[in-house]
Structure formats: C-alpha cells, structure tokens
Design a protein around this motif. Sequence first.
Motif, PDB file in Angstrom:
ATOM      1  N   UNK A 164     -12.884  10.352  46.347  1.00 35.72           N
ATOM      2  CA  UNK A 164     -14.013  10.733  47.374  1.00 35.72           C
ATOM      3  C   UNK A 164     -14.740   9.658  47.452  1.00 35.72           C
ATOM      4  N   UNK A 165     -14.975   8.492  46.890  1.00 40.74           N
ATOM      5  CA  UNK A 165     -15.651   7.399  47.044  1.00 40.74           C
ATOM      6  C   UNK A 165     -17.304   7.595  46.760  1.00 40.74           C
ATOM      7  N   UNK A 166     -18.051   6.810  47.277  1.00 37.35           N
ATOM      8  CA  UNK A 166     -19.486   6.921  46.713  1.00 37.35           C
ATOM      9  C   UNK A 166     -20.195   7.935  47.159  1.00 37.35           C
ATOM     10  N   UNK A 167     -19.985   8.674  48.114  1.00 35.46           N
ATOM     11  CA  UNK A 167     -20.681   9.943  48.803  1.00 35.46           C
ATOM     12  C   UNK A 167     -21.277  10.930  47.676  1.00 35.46           C
ATOM     13  N   UNK A 176     -15.210  14.497  52.101  1.00 36.66           N
ATOM     14  CA  UNK A 176     -14.549  13.410  51.837  1.00 36.66           C
ATOM     15  C   UNK A 176     -13.162  13.169  51.224  1.00 36.66           C
ATOM     16  N   UNK A 177     -12.577  14.246  50.870  1.00 34.28           N
ATOM     17  CA  UNK A 177     -11.250  14.550  50.554  1.00 34.28           C
ATOM     18  C   UNK A 177     -10.273  14.209  51.872  1.00 34.28           C
ATOM     19  N   UNK A 266     -15.182   1.879  47.343  1.00 41.38           N
ATOM     20  CA  UNK A 266     -14.820   2.172  48.796  1.00 41.38           C
ATOM     21  C   UNK A 266     -15.610   3.442  48.719  1.00 41.38           C
ATOM     22  N   UNK A 267     -15.414   3.873  50.489  1.00 41.49           N
ATOM     23  CA  UNK A 267     -16.172   4.982  51.042  1.00 41.49           C
ATOM     24  C   UNK A 267     -15.534   6.479  50.754  1.00 41.49           C
ATOM     25  N   UNK A 268     -14.191   6.430  50.154  1.00 42.38           N
ATOM     26  CA  UNK A 268     -13.749   7.847  50.278  1.00 42.38           C
ATOM     27  C   UNK A 268     -12.518   7.854  51.107  1.00 42.38           C
ATOM     28  N   UNK A 269     -11.567   8.753  50.821  1.00 42.61           N
ATOM     29  CA  UNK A 269     -10.379   8.948  51.177  1.00 42.61           C
ATOM     30  C   UNK A 269     -10.169   9.258  52.878  1.00 42.61           C
TER      31      UNK A 269
END
Length: 379
Positions: A164-167, A176-177, A266-269
């Motif tokens: 999911x990254x940083x969020x 984020x998925x 990274x920021x997520x998928x």
Amino acid sequence: MKQNARRAVFGAAVIVAMTVATALGGGGATADRQTAPTEQTLAEVISAGLTPAADGRQPQAIVDTGSGSGSATSRATDVLGEGPEMSAYLAAFGYGLLHPDSAPPGANRWNCTPSAEHPRPVVLLHGTWLNAYDTFSYMSARLARAGFCVFAFNFGRSTLLEGGGLGPILPGRYGVGPMEDSARQLSDFVDRIVAATGAAQVDIVGHSQGGTVANQYLKFDGGQGKVGKLVTYGATHHGTSLMGIATLGRLINNLGVNILGFYEPIVGHSNIQQAFGSPFYTRLNAHGDTVPGVDYTVVGSRYDEVTNPYDWTFLRAGPDATVDNLTLQAGCEQDLSDHLTMMYSPRSVSIALHALDPAAHPDLECAFNPWMLGGGGGL
C-alpha cells in the motif's frame, strides 16, 4: 516533539490536500509517456528531485518490498456512524484522520427504500489516499436530502507491507490496493445494496480513482447491466504522469516530514497502476472508454493538479453509451476547485443532481469555491 508532530500533520494535510496531486498527478507535459511505469523507475525519478537534508546527506527513494510475500493485497470495510456535514475539504480531512471509518452524512441507511422518482441507489466511490467521509461529507448529505438512497464504503485498504505504500501510515488513507481488487470489492458492495433495497440497478458517483475502479467494475467484474449512470470528478480514466506521481516523494522530503525516516518508500500499488501507459490502462481501455447501456457524466477542473492536462479525464462514447464531458469552470469562472475541493463545490453537487435527476434539477449552480481549501461556495 510537539513541533515535529505539528509539522507531520501539516505536511500530511498538504500532501493529501494537494490530492495525491502529488500522489497522482501534475506535470503531465514532462512525463515520459512511452516507458511503462515500474516501482524502480518511480524510485529513480523521485530521487532525481530530492533536496539534501540539513546535514548534507542526500535522501534516496527506495523500493520497499516489506517482509511479506511481495504480492499486493487489499480489503474493503463498511463505514459506520455518520460524521458531521462539512463544507470545506481541510476540515473534513482533519475529521477523517480521527474518524477514518465514519460514514458521510446521509449515507448507508440500509432501510432506505428507493422511490419512483429515484429508483436507483447512489454509490459513492472515494479516490487514492482518501476515504468515503473526507471525500463526500459535503455531497452525500445533499444527495440524501434530494431523496436518493446513498451508500459508501472504504475500499482498497492495504498496509505498507502489503504493497500500500506510504499512505496507510496515516489513518483513513485508503484506495491504495490493486484496482482490480477494489473493483471486486465494489461488485460485492453493489450486490449487497441491490439485495437490501430491491433496486434493479445503482448509479455511481466516483472521485479520482473511484471513477477508474467503477470502469474496471463495468468492464470486467459484472457491472454492465447493474449500473445506470456513472458520474465522475477528476477521474483518472486514462492515467496520469509518472513525473506527477514522483512529486509525492519530493514533497514529503522537502517539507521535512520524514514519516518513515531518511529513505522514503514508494507510493503504493494503485498509484503505479494509475501512471500513464501502465499495463492496467492498456487492458482497461483496449476496447474503448465506455460500455453499452450506461450514461456517463465526466467532470474535469482546469485547476486539477492530478489529472493534468485535465481533459485526460474525459471519455469518448462507444456504442449505446452517452457521455457528457464537462469543464467545471465553463460558465462559472469563479469556481477555482482543484482535484480535492471540487468535491466541496456547489457547482459539482448541482452537476451530480442534474445528471442523476435532470427533471427535478434542471439548473447548474455557480459559486466561488477556493482552491485547496474548499468552502462549499465560500471561505
């Protein structure tokens, strides 16, 4: 300690208030549209724009694979307990941090019976790094007061270790998925609504990624025939720029908000998927923008930092589909809404009402709506 906490919250507010503006998009003109986005290329682009820390160290973006299997996963959850009606995005964002699973006002009243005037329940879909409440705390109440049965949920919930990254470090940062997972979650939610209300179809209002998830549902997850109308705002129907996504890492670092330390992941998928040229969009739009039997209303703002140029959000009608592409400022230049605050614009609400029930709502409202803050027509 308190100062660092305030900086973190302020930085988070700016990050999200710029919409994933950074998480998804400005700077489309400078992006390399020919290179398929990957986590590693994103890390390299982020690193190129990071400024040195105060002690002279140069931060580097890295691909964080976590300690799990490396496959991205996500889930959806209901929203419960209606939160207060808000007229400004930043206020809604603050409430959403403390109450990330609140329902927007007027939503998820499961005993609501669709009327003859409004036979289709309305499903609200939030975007990336957002939730149902902070996206729709203004619009949901107005739709409910107009007589619609309104439903919302939080989809695409995923942790950092799940891709999911940083969020997800901040409460309420969902969407984020993988968008394929989110579309299947939407399919399950629509089936529940139809069973509870007895309606034959639903209408969907989607913001940002929410519009793209709706398209995935319509094309690949059984949505065709179950959706009458799709209304979208700033939807990433055709993706956004890799350079725009990279801005997120730069903004976080350059604000001095090192939530995870010196190296930023990274920021997520879902953000990778929403980059222009990704395999996701190649498949999504391979046979055209629309599906038969659906009426589309697509709204873009000239001040959108995410879908930039903003007309990337617009759709081209295919067989047996209608598309109404609208620029928010056309006929209302004082509406300065950006990607997030367009959901707090009186004009946006009037567009949704007109799209869903043109006979009862023939006119579009025009009011000043400030960039970044959003004020429901005022400050």
